[in-house]
Write a protein that holds these residues in place. Structure first.
Motif, short mmCIF file in Angstrom:
data_model
loop_
_atom_site.label_atom_id
_atom_site.label_comp_id
_atom_site.label_asym_id
_atom_site.label_seq_id
_atom_site.Cartn_x
_atom_site.Cartn_y
_atom_site.Cartn_z
N PRO A 1 8.52 54.92 62.36
CA PRO A 1 8.87 54.30 61.28
C PRO A 1 9.14 54.54 60.21
CG PRO A 1 6.47 55.13 61.64
CD PRO A 1 7.54 55.78 62.61
N SER A 2 9.85 55.54 60.20
CA SER A 2 11.28 56.41 59.50
C SER A 2 12.35 57.25 60.17
CB SER A 2 10.88 56.87 57.63
OG SER A 2 11.83 57.63 57.23
N LEU A 3 13.80 56.88 60.56
CA LEU A 3 14.31 58.05 60.93
C LEU A 3 14.93 58.64 60.20
CD1 LEU A 3 15.45 58.60 63.76
CD2 LEU A 3 17.54 56.80 62.72
N GLU A 4 15.23 58.37 58.73
CA GLU A 4 15.84 59.14 57.72
C GLU A 4 14.58 60.41 57.17
OE1 GLU A 4 17.73 58.56 53.34
OE2 GLU A 4 16.02 56.94 54.27
N TRP B 1 9.49 45.11 70.63
CA TRP B 1 9.39 46.54 71.06
C TRP B 1 9.32 46.96 69.74
CZ3 TRP B 1 13.82 48.30 75.27
CH2 TRP B 1 13.56 46.95 76.29
N ARG B 2 8.31 47.03 68.69
CA ARG B 2 7.50 47.53 67.96
C ARG B 2 8.95 48.70 67.30
NH1 ARG B 2 4.54 43.85 69.05
NH2 ARG B 2 2.24 44.34 70.15
N ILE B 3 9.98 47.97 66.69
CA ILE B 3 10.80 49.21 66.20
C ILE B 3 10.32 49.15 65.08
CG2 ILE B 3 13.40 48.88 66.82
CD1 ILE B 3 12.74 49.05 68.91
N GLY B 4 10.86 50.53 64.51
CA GLY B 4 10.34 51.22 63.45
C GLY B 4 11.72 51.08 62.46
N THR C 1 2.20 54.88 54.00
CA THR C 1 1.09 55.61 55.03
C THR C 1 0.88 55.34 55.79
OG1 THR C 1 1.33 57.74 53.73
CG2 THR C 1 -0.21 58.09 55.15
N ASN C 2 -0.14 54.25 55.44
CA ASN C 2 -1.78 53.66 56.02
C ASN C 2 -0.03 52.13 57.05
OD1 ASN C 2 -3.91 54.25 55.08
ND2 ASN C 2 -3.73 52.98 52.59
N ALA C 3 1.06 51.87 56.02
CA ALA C 3 1.56 50.88 57.32
C ALA C 3 2.30 51.71 58.19
CB ALA C 3 3.21 50.73 56.10
N ALA C 4 2.79 53.10 57.96
CA ALA C 4 2.97 54.09 59.09
C ALA C 4 2.24 53.80 60.21
CB ALA C 4 3.97 55.31 58.28
N ALA C 5 1.20 54.39 59.70
CA ALA C 5 0.18 54.74 61.18
C ALA C 5 -0.64 53.63 61.26
CB ALA C 5 -0.95 55.37 60.26
N GLY C 6 -0.24 52.85 60.96
CA GLY C 6 -0.77 51.62 62.02
C GLY C 6 0.61 51.00 62.73
#
Length: 294
Positions: free
Chosen positions: A154-157, A201-204, A6-11
């Motif tokens: 962060p997660s297309l899935e 490009w900050r691709i997640g 969760t923290n990684a996704a928020a970052g």
């Protein structure tokens, strides 16, 4: 999801917001069609007469694929990662509906609101400054579009099912974005290129079309069209060649490149150079994909 995830996704979301807050005004100045307020790529399909038409190609293709599939009056549409609102204005005018847009960038939201006021569309176009992965449960939408946006998730899935929950039965989700291919998988040069694209490009979420199709099917969507637009992009323009030279010179020392990629301006240069390289070798492709809820 664990607290670490969760923290990684928020970052990651914060990094995307900073990237667009810092770069958007420059994007508008150096766009393929200055003055169009389109910050997505121009697509030079047969019959396209100039840069303004090329910038509008994706909007036109999406509008054509929504007409007849959304209510003739009162359609409710959502633009995910709406940028400065150019696509929203096009959809509102062509489909006679109300259009909501979501952008993570405060700068983009402010520019979009001014655009709606100039166009006389403040009653039908609304922009929300938020993460499109955190949409409220209501309202539901007749259609959703996303242009060069879902790769930042962060997660297309995880994103796809949340969008399906907010899409009405029979509704369409149209994604126009960069998709990874299986060409030369395992080749070191390919891996370096894609890593630089992701970082710059900050691709997640970088997936193949086949992976998207599998995710979508699991979430209750069927793919009704996959249109490869890669060959209609103009790669290797003089500006692009200059950027490649500058980025190449600045990236000789890895630790220098790693510092530069943290700065939004240089991140865009590094990611854009990698994108050009990946598209030219078909490690990446630019596709418009139409998905439909049962």
């Amino acid at each position: 999801m664990s607290s670490t995830s969760t923290n990684a996704a928020a970052g990651h979301v914060d990094r995307v917001a900073d990237y667009y807050d810092d770069n958007t005004r420059r994007f508008l100045l150096v766009a393929e069609s200055p003055g169009s307020d389109a910050i997505h790529r121009g697509v030079w399909m047969p019959g396209v007469a100039g840069a303004a038409e090329a910038a509008d190609t994706v909007n036109r293709l999406m509008t054509e694929r929504l007409r007849g599939y959304v209510p003739a009056e009162g359609a409710r549409l959502l633009d995910l990662g709406c940028g400065v609102g150019a696509t929203m204005v096009r959809l509102a005018r062509e489909l006679d509906g109300s259009v909501s847009g979501v952008t993570i960038s405060r700068v983009q939201a402010e520019i979009a609101e001014k655009r709606f006021a100039r166009a006389g569309l403040t009653e039908r176009c609304q922009v929300i400054c938020a993460d499109f992965a955190e949409l409220p449960a209501e309202p539901h939408y007749d259609a959703m579009v996303a242009v060069e946006a879902v790769v930042h998730s962060p997660s297309l899935e995880n994103l796809i099912p949340s969008l399906v929950d907010r899409l009405r039965p029979g509704g369409r989700l149209i994604l126009c974005d960069d998709w990874m291919t299986d060409k030369d998988r395992g080749l070191a040069a390919r891996d370096r290129c894609l890593d630089q694209f992701r970082a710059g490009w900050r691709i997640g979420s970088l997936h193949t079309v086949a992976e998207l199709a599998a995710m979508s099917e699991s979430a209750g969507l069927r793919m009704v069209e996959d249109l490869d637009l890669t060959s209609y992009l103009r790669l290797g323009r003089p500006r692009d060649r200059l950027i490649n030279v500058v980025v190449g010179a600045a990236s000789v020392v890895p630790r220098v490149r790693n510092r530069l990629v943290e700065r939004p301006f240089w991140a865009n240069m590094i990611g854009g150079s990698a994108l050009q390289h990946g598209l030219s070798r078909r490690w990446l492709e630019y596709h418009l994909i139409v998905l439909e809820k049962a």
